[in-house]
Write a protein that holds these residues in place. Structure first.
Motif, short mmCIF file in Angstrom:
data_model
loop_
_atom_site.label_atom_id
_atom_site.label_comp_id
_atom_site.label_asym_id
_atom_site.label_seq_id
_atom_site.Cartn_x
_atom_site.Cartn_y
_atom_site.Cartn_z
N LEU A 273 0.81 -1.21 0.00
CA LEU A 273 0.00 0.00 0.00
C LEU A 273 0.84 1.26 0.00
N LYS A 274 2.02 1.21 0.59
CA LYS A 274 2.86 2.41 0.68
C LYS A 274 3.26 2.89 -0.70
N LEU A 420 -8.54 2.07 0.05
CA LEU A 420 -8.93 0.76 -0.51
C LEU A 420 -9.36 -0.24 0.55
N TYR A 421 -9.64 0.22 1.77
CA TYR A 421 -10.02 -0.74 2.81
C TYR A 421 -11.34 -1.44 2.47
N ASN A 422 -12.29 -0.70 1.88
CA ASN A 422 -13.59 -1.30 1.57
C ASN A 422 -13.50 -2.33 0.45
N GLU A 423 -12.41 -2.32 -0.33
CA GLU A 423 -12.27 -3.30 -1.41
C GLU A 423 -12.10 -4.72 -0.87
N ARG A 424 -11.71 -4.86 0.39
CA ARG A 424 -11.61 -6.20 0.97
C ARG A 424 -13.00 -6.83 1.13
N HIS A 425 -14.05 -6.03 1.04
CA HIS A 425 -15.41 -6.54 1.16
C HIS A 425 -16.01 -6.93 -0.19
N LEU A 426 -15.17 -7.03 -1.23
CA LEU A 426 -15.65 -7.52 -2.52
C LEU A 426 -15.96 -9.02 -2.45
N VAL A 427 -15.39 -9.70 -1.48
CA VAL A 427 -15.65 -11.12 -1.28
C VAL A 427 -16.15 -11.33 0.15
N LYS A 428 -16.67 -12.51 0.41
CA LYS A 428 -17.15 -12.82 1.76
C LYS A 428 -15.99 -12.86 2.75
N ALA A 429 -16.29 -12.47 3.97
CA ALA A 429 -15.32 -12.63 5.05
C ALA A 429 -15.02 -14.11 5.25
N SER A 450 -0.98 -3.57 7.26
CA SER A 450 -0.22 -4.71 6.76
C SER A 450 -1.14 -5.85 6.36
N LYS A 451 -2.16 -6.12 7.17
CA LYS A 451 -3.09 -7.19 6.84
C LYS A 451 -3.90 -6.84 5.60
N LEU A 452 -4.22 -5.56 5.42
CA LEU A 452 -4.97 -5.15 4.24
C LEU A 452 -4.17 -5.43 2.97
N SER A 453 -2.85 -5.28 3.03
CA SER A 453 -2.02 -5.54 1.85
C SER A 453 -2.14 -7.00 1.42
N TYR A 454 -2.28 -7.92 2.39
CA TYR A 454 -2.48 -9.32 2.05
C TYR A 454 -3.91 -9.60 1.60
N ASP A 455 -4.88 -8.94 2.23
CA ASP A 455 -6.28 -9.12 1.83
C ASP A 455 -6.50 -8.66 0.39
#
Length: 485
Positions: A273-274, A420-429, A450-455
């Motif tokens: 993300l950086k 881009l945090y909300n983009e992790r919600h494009l798929v189910k948790a 850091s976890k968002l970069s993997y998600d």
């Protein structure tokens, strides 16, 4: 990690490099892939010999067949992968890797033996105990031998990749830094091509031992030939004025030419993300969800969660009883979380905190959190507190694999601070995920980033095969939890 790159003007060094130059467009095996292939080859060769010896020396055990010849090596390799024996950290720590080899052999042997015991005669008539002992000795020996060979090969400088980086500025420095810490290749030889027209090179590169700047006096093609590059990475700070024709000449000559962000994503297994550029993310491949993928994923969710719930039922009931006896209150609790499309749902978990844990409002769990009960600490460390979420998977609120669901309060806060945090919600948790098998428990904004970069990497590279690999790697996290709170 990064070996010295000498000036190309030294004739003796040039002749040496030309003599060992890899042919263009040749992708060298990483140490992890090479070790897996070596394990597979040696297991396939050794196991039939072991079965023949067993049948000869212990005739009462019966004659193993093709099923036994395939099942035992397959389960041994599967558990070797699941326990992380081909990951970067295990490859760098030979002792840790060797210590886990017998564990993988035991788990693979037990699983294969259990399957054989359930098979109809005559397949099940072969002595299961003798097969298990033979598998334990065989695959432990194979694992030890291949890792010793790999260690010796690395000492000889094998499995190094030669990267020619176009650029010597800030991006080039950050690339070297990330490869040193997270690169899937254990060692690189890197040459930084610097064009004086782009300004002075980054001082940190010039002051770093074992790094050398290559002046771009000649064309990129001639530099790549002399350097013996395996890949070319474009990591310039400013693209205006860059010699695109020279790069095209390298590509048409067979050298793989990668853009900085694409190469970095492949090497470190996450979307950094950086250094992210939205324009690159827009035009890059990924974020594609076909109906077939979604259908297969749902079928996999139903099959795996149903089977695990059936097998784990007695453990779940015992854990619920332990929670009730340890601390007054309900054994299960429901908490609002966020899943696909930003939809709220109630997640089910075994209660691991006191009933008044959030009388002051929602808050992150801390290390040695006093709100966690005695049995709760054990449940968190063993991940048993997550078992009731299998019901959420069956309901369709969650998937087995996906980004971990967060609470709405934290989601709103993180979405306001992290792009881009909300983009992790494009798929189910998910019950587990790519972030969970690569990053320890996070309870801060930096951890969430850091976890968002993997998600984002998971969402971008969505696929059922990827889900299966993550499921296997989850076993390592359960057995050796890191950063559990």
């Amino acid at each position: 990690m990064v070996a010295a790159v000498q000036h190309l003007s030294q004739p003796a060094m040039l002749a040496s490099r030309m003599s060992r130059m890899a042919p263009p467009n040749t992708r060298k095996l990483t140490a992890g892939k090479a070790l897996f292939l070596l394990d597979t080859l040696l297991a396939v060769l050794a196991w039939p010999v072991v079965l023949w010896l067993m049948a000869t020396l212990v005739p009462s055990a019966g004659a193993p067949g093709l099923v036994h010849g395939v099942l035992y090596p397959a389960t041994a390799l599967m558990f070797a992968y699941a326990l992380g024996l081909y990951r970067r950290d295990a490859l760098l720590a030979t002792r840790k890797s060797l210590a886990r080899v017998p564990i993988a052999s035991v788990m693979g042997g037990l699983t294969a033996s259990a399957v054989v015991a359930l098979l109809p005669p005559p397949l099940s008539s072969v002595g299961v105990s003798a097969l298990f002992l033979a598998a334990l000795l065989c695959f432990t020996g194979v694992g030890f031998a291949t890792r010793i060979v790999l260690f010796a090969a690395r000492k000889q400088g094998k499995f190094r990749r030669r990267l020619l980086v176009i650029g010597a500025g800030n991006r080039a420095w950050e690339l070297m830094l990330l490869l040193r810490r997270e690169g899937r290749t254990l060692a690189y030889d890197i040459g930084f091509v610097h064009d004086p027209a782009t300004g002075a090179p980054d001082a940190r590169l010039t002051d770093t031992p074992y790094c050398q700047i290559i002046p771009a006096h000649d064309g990129y093609r001639s530099i790549a030939d002399l350097f013996g590059a395996d890949q070319i990475v474009v990591a310039v700070d400013e693209r205006r004025g860059m010699r695109m024709e020279a790069l095209l000449e390298c590509k048409t000559a067979g050298y793989p030419v990668y853009e900085y962000l694409r190469f970095l994503e492949d090497e470190i297994g996450r979307v950094d993300l950086k250094r992210l550029e939205l324009g690159w993310l827009l035009y890059a491949e990924g974020f594609a969800f076909s109906q077939l993928d979604l259908l297969l994923k749902r079928g996999l969710d139903l099959a795996v969660s149903g089977l695990l719930l059936l097998l784990a039922g007695p453990f779940l009931l015992a854990a619920m009883l332990a929670v009730k006896l340890d601390d007054p209150g309900p054994a299960l609790y429901r908490q609002k979380r966020v899943t696909q499309g930003g939809r709220d749902f109630f997640i089910l978990k075994l209660r691991t905190m006191r009933t008044d844990a959030e009388k002051m409002g929602a808050q992150w769990a801390a290390e040695q959190d006093p709100r966690i009960t005695r049995i709760g600490r054990f449940l968190r460390r063993t991940r048993l507190d997550e078992l009731p979420q299998l019901v959420n998977v069956l309901r369709g609120d969650m998937s087995f694999v996906g980004p971990r669901p967060e609470r709405p309060e934290f989601t709103r806060e993180l979405a306001a601070k992290l792009p881009l945090y909300n983009e992790r919600h494009l798929v189910k948790a998910g019950l587990t995920g790519w972030a969970q098998v690569n990053y320890p428990y996070g309870a801060s904004l930096d951890d969430a980033r850091s976890k968002l970069s993997y998600d984002l990497y998971y969402v971008k590279n969505f696929g059922v095969l990827f889900d299966l690999l993550i499921m296997l790697q989850t076993l390592r996290v359960v057995l050796w939890p890191g950063g559990v709170r």
